[in-house]
Each structure stands twice: as structure tokens, then as C-alpha cells.
Write an enzyme that holds these catalytic residues in place. Structure first.
Site, PDB file in Angstrom:
ATOM      1  N   GLY A  48       4.131  -4.202   0.569  1.00  0.00           N
ATOM      2  CA  GLY A  48       3.827  -3.725  -0.774  1.00  0.00           C
ATOM      3  C   GLY A  48       4.534  -4.567  -1.817  1.00  0.00           C
ATOM      4  O   GLY A  48       5.296  -5.481  -1.482  1.00  0.00           O
ATOM      5  N   SER A  49       4.314  -4.233  -3.088  1.00  0.00           N
ATOM      6  CA  SER A  49       4.878  -5.069  -4.160  1.00  0.00           C
ATOM      7  C   SER A  49       6.400  -4.945  -4.226  1.00  0.00           C
ATOM      8  O   SER A  49       7.090  -5.934  -4.485  1.00  0.00           O
ATOM      9  CB  SER A  49       4.243  -4.696  -5.501  1.00  0.00           C
ATOM     10  OG  SER A  49       4.466  -3.336  -5.784  1.00  0.00           O
ATOM     11  N   THR A  50       6.941  -3.758  -3.979  1.00  0.00           N
ATOM     12  CA  THR A  50       8.407  -3.604  -4.007  1.00  0.00           C
ATOM     13  C   THR A  50       9.022  -4.361  -2.831  1.00  0.00           C
ATOM     14  O   THR A  50      10.046  -5.035  -2.980  1.00  0.00           O
ATOM     15  CB  THR A  50       8.800  -2.110  -3.933  1.00  0.00           C
ATOM     16  OG1 THR A  50       7.940  -1.375  -4.807  1.00  0.00           O
ATOM     17  CG2 THR A  50      10.242  -1.905  -4.347  1.00  0.00           C
ATOM     18  N   ASP A 102      11.723  -0.651   2.949  1.00  0.00           N
ATOM     19  CA  ASP A 102      10.297  -0.493   2.666  1.00  0.00           C
ATOM     20  C   ASP A 102      10.124   0.201   1.318  1.00  0.00           C
ATOM     21  O   ASP A 102      11.080   0.774   0.782  1.00  0.00           O
ATOM     22  CB  ASP A 102       9.615   0.308   3.792  1.00  0.00           C
ATOM     23  CG  ASP A 102       8.144  -0.085   3.970  1.00  0.00           C
ATOM     24  OD1 ASP A 102       7.555  -0.652   3.026  1.00  0.00           O
ATOM     25  OD2 ASP A 102       7.600   0.187   5.056  1.00  0.00           O
ATOM     26  N   ASP A 105       5.142   5.563  -1.852  1.00  0.00           N
ATOM     27  CA  ASP A 105       4.261   5.989  -2.943  1.00  0.00           C
ATOM     28  C   ASP A 105       4.772   7.251  -3.620  1.00  0.00           C
ATOM     29  O   ASP A 105       4.573   7.440  -4.824  1.00  0.00           O
ATOM     30  CB  ASP A 105       2.840   6.214  -2.400  1.00  0.00           C
ATOM     31  CG  ASP A 105       2.304   4.933  -1.790  1.00  0.00           C
ATOM     32  OD1 ASP A 105       2.349   3.896  -2.473  1.00  0.00           O
ATOM     33  OD2 ASP A 105       1.903   4.951  -0.616  1.00  0.00           O
ATOM     34  N   LYS A 116       3.738   7.272   2.327  1.00  0.00           N
ATOM     35  CA  LYS A 116       3.531   5.830   2.310  1.00  0.00           C
ATOM     36  C   LYS A 116       2.094   5.515   2.705  1.00  0.00           C
ATOM     37  O   LYS A 116       1.395   6.363   3.221  1.00  0.00           O
ATOM     38  CB  LYS A 116       4.462   5.155   3.326  1.00  0.00           C
ATOM     39  CG  LYS A 116       5.917   5.157   2.895  1.00  0.00           C
ATOM     40  CD  LYS A 116       6.791   4.411   3.875  1.00  0.00           C
ATOM     41  CE  LYS A 116       6.313   3.039   4.223  1.00  0.00           C
ATOM     42  NZ  LYS A 116       6.027   2.169   3.075  1.00  0.00           N
ATOM     43  N   GLU A 125       4.464   0.261   9.653  1.00  0.00           N
ATOM     44  CA  GLU A 125       5.663   0.676   8.896  1.00  0.00           C
ATOM     45  C   GLU A 125       6.388   1.806   9.632  1.00  0.00           C
ATOM     46  O   GLU A 125       7.612   1.821   9.726  1.00  0.00           O
ATOM     47  CB  GLU A 125       5.270   1.125   7.487  1.00  0.00           C
ATOM     48  CG  GLU A 125       4.834  -0.037   6.606  1.00  0.00           C
ATOM     49  CD  GLU A 125       4.228   0.383   5.279  1.00  0.00           C
ATOM     50  OE1 GLU A 125       4.275  -0.420   4.355  1.00  0.00           O
ATOM     51  OE2 GLU A 125       3.703   1.506   5.175  1.00  0.00           O
ATOM     52  N   LYS A 143       8.111   7.126  -8.785  1.00  0.00           N
ATOM     53  CA  LYS A 143       7.729   7.574  -7.437  1.00  0.00           C
ATOM     54  C   LYS A 143       8.424   8.873  -7.027  1.00  0.00           C
ATOM     55  O   LYS A 143       8.121   9.422  -5.970  1.00  0.00           O
ATOM     56  CB  LYS A 143       8.062   6.488  -6.415  1.00  0.00           C
ATOM     57  CG  LYS A 143       7.472   5.104  -6.711  1.00  0.00           C
ATOM     58  CD  LYS A 143       6.012   5.030  -6.400  1.00  0.00           C
ATOM     59  CE  LYS A 143       5.421   3.648  -6.494  1.00  0.00           C
ATOM     60  NZ  LYS A 143       5.801   2.727  -5.453  1.00  0.00           N
TER      61      LYS A 143
HETATM   62  C1  5RP Z   1       2.181   0.093   2.136  1.00  0.00           C
HETATM   63  C2  5RP Z   1       3.167   1.051   1.584  1.00  0.00           C
HETATM   64  C3  5RP Z   1       3.917   0.629   0.368  1.00  0.00           C
HETATM   65  O1  5RP Z   1       5.269   0.515   0.704  1.00  0.00           O
HETATM   66  C4  5RP Z   1       3.718   1.659  -0.718  1.00  0.00           C
HETATM   67  O2  5RP Z   1       2.327   1.794  -0.957  1.00  0.00           O
HETATM   68  C5  5RP Z   1       4.437   1.247  -2.019  1.00  0.00           C
HETATM   69  O3  5RP Z   1       3.833   0.091  -2.545  1.00  0.00           O
HETATM   70  P1  5RP Z   1       4.380  -0.613  -3.849  1.00  0.00           P
HETATM   71  O4  5RP Z   1       5.767  -1.070  -3.573  1.00  0.00           O
HETATM   72  O5  5RP Z   1       3.424  -1.763  -4.072  1.00  0.00           O
HETATM   73  O6  5RP Z   1       4.325   0.379  -4.985  1.00  0.00           O
HETATM   74  O7  5RP Z   1       3.387   2.121   2.092  1.00  0.00           O
HETATM   75  O8  5RP Z   1       1.510   0.632   3.253  1.00  0.00           O
END
Ligand code: 5RP
Length: 254
Positions: A48-50, A102, A105, A116, A125, A143
């Protein structure tokens, strides 16, 4: 940096924070968290982006001499980590992971139960988290929520064979089920389904009312055709939260 209480971030739940601010909060959380990696550690690397911000912060430490190996939770993460020079191993090449990072959401304080899978990598994950001794989640303050599965859908990874029958078994009053579509790629048919790295579909379950999360998790898991779901209950030791006052962390409590 200080520990945070359950009430401190609730005001951001569901609020539209502009993307640049949210990205800055995510990156700040990632920068703070990677300081936890000790020399020689085997580290789970989320998706994911984070998590991508975390990979850049970790790669900077590797370039300064940190010795570690990463285990990726997706093909996307594997590719980026390798391109950044992070030494990598496959999950089955290691006995355990010392820690994992990780994103998420939705997160509930103080239990650190979370949702997630918006990125579609929830199965790997969860496999990596299950093999990790210490699990760290990185989020921005938007979040932090009071309930799971209402503001964001619960993703359920299912076998493609007979998926409509699996969806029918998942059906429940007040629960809306959608098969996830492919992220838009030029040339894709409009309704092309999303496929996970494991070649499965994802069904997104959105509830009208806050569901009984432990009961829902147990029910989903017992259904034939379900591979895994995106509820991570009791699977996180610490969450780093980037917000308007900098980065705070919370450890799992009851
Ligand atoms: C991917 C995930 C991500 O960690 C989750 O969706 C958070 O994403 P982001 O950091 O882009 O907000 O579970 O399967």
C-alpha cells in the site's frame, strides 16, 4: 513521540483530509516506525501507499549500513523493495520474522483490531503477520475509527471457481456484497474482476450497521470458498499514527 489514547484521533474518522496532508502523515508514521528495526532483523514488508513510504525509509537505513532481510506481502512490494536495494527473502526461506510493518484501512483503539485489504494483498499480509513476533501498523489519523466494516468494506478473498455460490453463502441482512473490479488499466473491459496475487477474487462486504466483528470474522472464515478475510483481530502489537500533532503510537490494550 508519545503514546496515544483512544479518543485522540477519532475526530478525523471519515473526514476528508487533503491528499497531500494525508500522505505527509503516512510518511511521518513510516519514518518513525522504521527506527524499530535492529541489525540482523528479518522484517515483514506490507503493501500500500503507507508501506511504500516505509520501504523508502527502510532503504535509507540499509544504505547507511543496516543489515536486514525483508519478506514481501505482495509482488508489488517485492519489486519496489528490490529496486530500492533492500535484501529480500521468501517467507518459506525464513523460520520466523522478528517484526513486520504494514498499513491498514481502519483501526480501533485500544484493541488495535483492524481492517486491511483495500490494496488486495490481505492473504499474504495475514500470512506474513501470522509468522511475525511483533507486528507494527502504520496509519494516518483518518484511519482511526470506532467500528469496522461500515465506513470501509470488509474484503473477502474467495476462490474464483463457484464464486457466485460463495457470495450467496456470505449474504446476510444489511450486508452489501460487491465483487471487486480491476483497477482501471487502459484496454481492460470495464467489468474485469480484480485478481489477487494468488489468483483469487475479492468480494467487498459493506454493512449498514456496525456488525459484531468477532462473530462476523468467525462466520466468514467458516464458509466454503472463502480463502481469507481482511479482519486482523488481536494481530497487532503497536500502531504508529501520523497526524496534525506529529506521530504518536499506541500499544495493544483491552
Ligand atoms: C493492502 C492493505 C493496505 O495496507 C491498506 O489498504 C492501506 O493502504 P494505504 O497505506 O495505501 O492507505 O491492506 O492490502
Amino acid at each position: 513521540m508519545s503514546a496515544s489514547g483512544p479518543g485522540q484521533f477519532g475526530q478525523f474518522a471519515g473526514q476528508a483530509v487533503d491528499e497531500a496532508t494525508q500522505t505527509a502523515w503516512k510518511h511521518a508514521a513510516a519514518e518513525a516506525a522504521v527506527r524499530e528495526v535492529s541489525d540482523g532483523a528479518i522484517v515483514g514488508l506490507g503493501t500500500g501507499s503507507t508501506a511504500e513510504g516505509m520501504l523508502h525509509a527502510l532503504a535509507a537505513r540499509v544504505s547507511q549500513g543496516l543489515r536486514m532481510r525483508g519478506v514481501a506481502t505482495s509482488e508489488r512490494t517485492q519489486t519496489l523493495a528490490q529496486s530500492l536495494g533492500i535484501p529480500m527473502a521468501a517467507l518459506d526461506e525464513v523460520d520466523h520474522l522478528d517484526l513486520s510493518f504494514d498499513g491498514a484501512d481502519e483501526v480501533i483503539l485500544p484493541t488495535l483490531d483492524l481492517l486491511k485489504g483495500r490494496g488486495g494483498a490481505l492473504l499474504r499480509e495475514k500470512l506474513v503477520a501470522a509468522s511475525s513476533r511483533y507486528r507494527i501498523i502504520l496509519v494516518d489519523a483518518t484511519k482511526i475509527t470506532r467500528t469496522l466494516g461500515v465506513g470501509a468494506a470488509i474484503p473477502v478473498e474467495v476462490e474464483t471457481f463457484g464464486w457466485r455460490h460463495t457470495a450467496a453463502r456470505l449474504a446476510a441482512p444489511g450486508c452489501h456484497i460487491t465483487r471487486r473490479a480491476q483497477l482501471a488499466h487502459p484496454g481492460d473491459p470495464a467489468d474485469a474482476p480484480f485478481l489477487s496475487d494468488g489468483g483469487h477474487y475479492i468480494l467487498d462486504l459493506l454493512f449498514d450497521q456496525p456488525p459484531d466483528i468477532p462473530a462476523v470474522a468467525a462466520r466468514i472464515k467458516a464458509i466454503t470458498g472463502v480463502v481469507e478475510h481482511g479482519l486482523f483481530l488481536g494481530m497487532t502489537e503497536r500502531v504508529y499514527i501520523g497526524g496534525p500533532d506529529g506521530v504518536r503510537y499506541a500499544d495493544r490494550g483491552r
